[in-house]
Enzyme design. Structure first.
Site, short mmCIF file in Angstrom:
data_model
loop_
_atom_site.label_atom_id
_atom_site.label_comp_id
_atom_site.label_asym_id
_atom_site.label_seq_id
_atom_site.Cartn_x
_atom_site.Cartn_y
_atom_site.Cartn_z
N ILE B 23 -1.61 29.06 18.84
CA ILE B 23 -0.45 28.39 18.23
C ILE B 23 0.50 29.40 17.61
CG2 ILE B 23 -1.44 27.92 15.93
CD1 ILE B 23 0.74 25.54 18.05
N LYS B 100 -1.69 22.89 10.83
CA LYS B 100 -2.48 21.67 10.80
C LYS B 100 -3.76 21.86 11.61
CE LYS B 100 -2.99 20.51 14.56
NZ LYS B 100 -3.25 20.17 15.92
N ASP B 178 -8.35 17.23 16.51
CA ASP B 178 -7.41 18.34 16.37
C ASP B 178 -6.05 17.96 16.95
OD1 ASP B 178 -6.91 21.32 15.72
OD2 ASP B 178 -6.26 21.10 17.79
#
Lengths: 317, 317
Positions: B23, B100, B178
């Site tokens: 990410i 997150k 997730d």
């Protein structure tokens, strides 16, 4: 009689017992019977038999459809259904005592707490082990001392203490954290700072959805370490001990908190946990207050969420 | 240049990227490069290679031991280690952005929130999907309408989207939650009332400690029901859709929130999630504020704690 003083005795608060299982029969019935401020007026349970002379209902629906008047309820069901039942009671304007663990998750309690505040009724998360005879003197003895380490060992035989309670092994049933949360409720009461989970290892029987044993590490904001050793497979002598090592010697809470050992000597007194707990509930209702503490549930939830899972031998449940 | 106005350009806030995985490389590097208020000054990762020209450290210790000056960090590690890393950064007086899910459990975030407030630094729980192009207009379109039901379907192929990410399958790794927590972050943003979990069924691969699929039922305080269907085993076309049925027709958020369909027509625009997210982070730091929202994490935690567990086929992880 209080005629001599010119005051009428207060009218007892009418209590319904919801969930008439092992803990209700072992503890709640007698504690309620002993408390003159409270009057047990009915029981609710879909499966259990009612008690002689006490109105019994097989559901909350049946209770609400009857014209039985009551003010409060003690909810002693398995934890998975506790919050939904408590919510209905709160919404009907009833005060609610929640047996431990007060719900399956912290979030459920947050919701109940908010509703109780809005509705102006009492909500009480009843951690009974905090009323064990040694707990308050333990907290007082520890006050001002330097605590070096804490070890919790809670090892019991599930077949002796939880016969025919399959809900313990289902999701939200807590497994060995059902007794272990009693230790957590004492630790969070006697230690000076909030605790959090730093490590958790869990053993799940191949046929269960909750752990039969757990090794958990807790830490407080000052770096104090608390080790937690929980096991439901203990044979022979059973252990419910919290050992606190301080700069002025070692404190031990034994037998689930009822016996206190310090360098000053040993204190033990008769178990009055549930009597004290119901006195506190009655006082909360009279004063229009709630008493909600989620710290032990937070720790149990986190230990379950963060724990590594090892599958172990099937358990006869 | 702002010379014409007589003002010097503000000195950029110096940011370190902690965790240089998928990410970070896919989104954070380019979003940081585009934002003139922020300057990426280093990366930290024990395993990944650093980027050309950017100081790289293999641990937080090495970063702190260097004389590199920085003001803030974006923590893009797996969630299991995120809160411990964030805590060290906060205690060092650094502002922190949490990818997150912001931690493995709500309790960890509570602790960070309290520390950030005490230390006077910014903590930002960055739910990137809330910045997808369709989310804000969806919330505005729903305003004042009567919502009848909500259905979330989030089905993707884990082998495409999460290659070589074994942490997802370990405790605290969330499994299918997730990606699913992105849907929960949108739902909690566009719906008017807080949600809670009323039912959860989870499928765990025989070799994993997190679910590969989940069917969850949520409810808000007004009785609105939200169904959540998460699956990591989707082959062929992938689905990230939230459907909201109202008294004035159906709203659909498609492709993870970037496309909005209502009876008024279809809106789609380029993905700017991470640019907007970093603009918000920069504003929070300039204004000395934190932005902490645990609602999506609460729901994911509760779905994991309350879910029935079905063991399914081993997954190639």
């Amino acid at each position: 009689m209080t005629e001599a003083t010119g005051e009428a005795p207060p009218i007892p608060i009418r209590v319904v017992l919801v969930g008439l299982g092992k803990i209700a029969c072992d503890q709640h019935l007698s504690a309620l019977a002993k408390n003159p401020s409270l009057e047990l007026v009915a029981s609710v349970d879909p499966a259990a038999q009612g008690r002689d002379g006490l109105p019994h209902f097989t559901s909350l629906d049946a209770l609400f459809q009857s014209d039985l008047a009551f003010d409060a309820a003690a909810v002693c069901t398995p934890p998975q259904v506790r919050s939904a039942i408590a919510l209905r009671l709160l919404e009907a304007g009833k005060h609610v005592l929640l047996e431990k663990p007060p719900a399956a998750t912290v979030e459920e309690i947050s919701h109940l707490e908010e509703r109780a505040a809005t509705l102006g009724v009492t909500l009480f998360t009843a951690w009974h082990s905090r009323y064990a005879a040694g707990v308050r003197p333990a907290r007082e003895w520890l006050g001002g001392k330097q605590i070096r380490s804490v070890a919790i060992v809670w090892r019991e035989d599930v077949h002796i203490w939880h016969p025919r309670q399959p809900w313990i092994w289902r999701p939200g049933g807590f497994g060995v954290f059902d007794p272990g949360i009693n230790a957590l409720s004492i630790a969070t009461e006697i230690l000076p700072h909030p605790l959090r989970v730093t490590h958790s290892a869990l053993q799940y029987p191949a046929n269960c959805e909750a752990p039969v044993a757990a090794q958990v590490q807790l830490e407080d904001s000052g770096g104090l370490e608390v080790s937690v050793d929980l096991d439901f497979r203990q044979k022979g002598s059973q252990t419910w001990t919290i050992t606190v090592d301080t700069d002025e010697g070692t404190l031990e809470l034994l037998q689930g908190g009822s016996v206190l050992s310090t360098p000053d000597g040993i204190q033990a007194s008769e178990d009055e946990e549930y009597s004290t707990l119901y006195e506190h509930f009655a006082r909360l209702m009279r004063e229009g207050r709630s008493h909600v503490d989620m710290a032990p549930l937070r720790l149990a939830n986190d230990a379950l969420l963060l724990g590594s899972i090892e599958r172990v031998e099937e358990l006869n449940v």
